[in-house]
Design an enzyme around this catalytic site. Structure first.
Site: not given
Length: 312
Positions: A167, A197
């Protein structure tokens, strides 16, 4: 107020051969955001520019180069949050946007809601003037090959760069004291279609409060959600003393901001037995970071204006 900027490119077991690319990617993101902040631009524009740079770089799991789900498709999530109003713009499950952070900003500024998903998010993007791309334009060759290996064998971390942690994020404070935080991701490799998520969720993968600080997280999303990691890190900034008993396997800087980050990562490890990392700025613009993975890619602007990056 002196502006400040910090970015990250994920916390995971970054191999030696990817260190230079991750360092360069973080430096490019800093340059894009700092060019705006140093000339008097807004923190919102700076975090967007930094994230776009990271989304366009296939070494990271965001935008182009995102992990593929079980159907062999990219599904992207992104968020940007305003520390003054506590309002956010978030999007999830996107198949046709090269830069999901652009849609997150559109939602922040123009949408009555704070999160849109999948087809509804893409419809709003098109109505707002953002160009849609073909889903295959988000698939890098490296991730396509990783997906093919998984589909022919069994899903394995060895097939992927970053596996579950790549990320990207950015936090900025501008000359007017405005604070924004942002996070963008392609999620976990071989995830179930429709999985969302921590990244686009307020308080989990991202949080900003101008009275305290701003945070962007990276790591195992299901665990991060359990402890509301970004908000927990901001809460630790409010405490007068932190990190009195955190174990030495959590890497962080030496400032009070980094100590708050370390305490939050310790909470993640203690309560969920998972790994991850985060970056933050306190409301004065002091940078902090912490992670309990083998490495994290990050960078920030030093007080003298120099750009510091590291993969350690």
């Amino acid at each position: 107020m002196k502006p400040s900027l910090i970015v990250h490119g994920g916390a995971w077991d970054i191999p030696d051969e990817a260190v230079e690319a991750c360092n360069n990617g973080c430096r490019n993101a800093l340059e894009a955001g700092w060019a705006i902040l140093s000339s008097g631009g807004s923190a919102l524009e700076a975090v967007e520019a930094s994230i776009i740079t990271l989304e366009d770089d296939p070494v990271f799991d965001a935008g182009y180069g995102s992990h593929l789900n079980r159907d062999g498709q990219v599904e992207c999530d992104a968020i940007v949050m305003d520390g003054a109003s506590l309002r956010a713009g978030a999007a999830a499950g996107l198949h046709r946007l090269k830069n999901p952070i652009r849609l997150a900003r559109k939602i922040l500024e123009e949408c009555p809601h704070m999160m849109l998903i999948a087809d509804g998010g893409e419809r709003f993007a098109k109505d707002s003037g953002l160009a849609l791309c073909k889903p295959e334009e988000l698939v890098s060759e490296a991730e396509r090959q990783a997906y093919l290996r998984c589909s022919k064998d069994e899903h394995a971390a060895a097939h992927h760069r970053g596996h579950e942690q790549g990320t990207v994020g950015a936090v900025a404070v501008d000359q007017q004291g405005r604070l924004f935080a942002a996070t963008s991701t392609g999620g976990t490799c071989c995830k179930l279609p429709g999985r969302v998520g921590d990244s686009p969720l307020i308080g989990c993968g991202c949080y900003a409060d101008s009275e305290v600080g701003g945070v962007s997280c990276t790591g195992y999303g299901e665990a991060i959600m359990k402890v509301v990691l970004a908000k927990s890190a901001v809460d630790f900034l409010c405490r007068p003393a932190v990190c009195v008993d955190t174990p030495p396997n959590i890497s962080c800087g030496t400032s009070s901001a980094s100590l708050a980050a370390r305490e939050a990562v310790h909470l993640l490890a203690k309560r969920t037995h998972a790994t991850g990392g985060l970056i933050l700025l306190d409301y004065h613009g002091n940078p902090g970071f912490a992670f309990n993975t083998p490495r994290m890619a990050y960078g920030y602007v030093a007080p003298d204006g120099s750009l510091l990056t590291s993969v350690q």
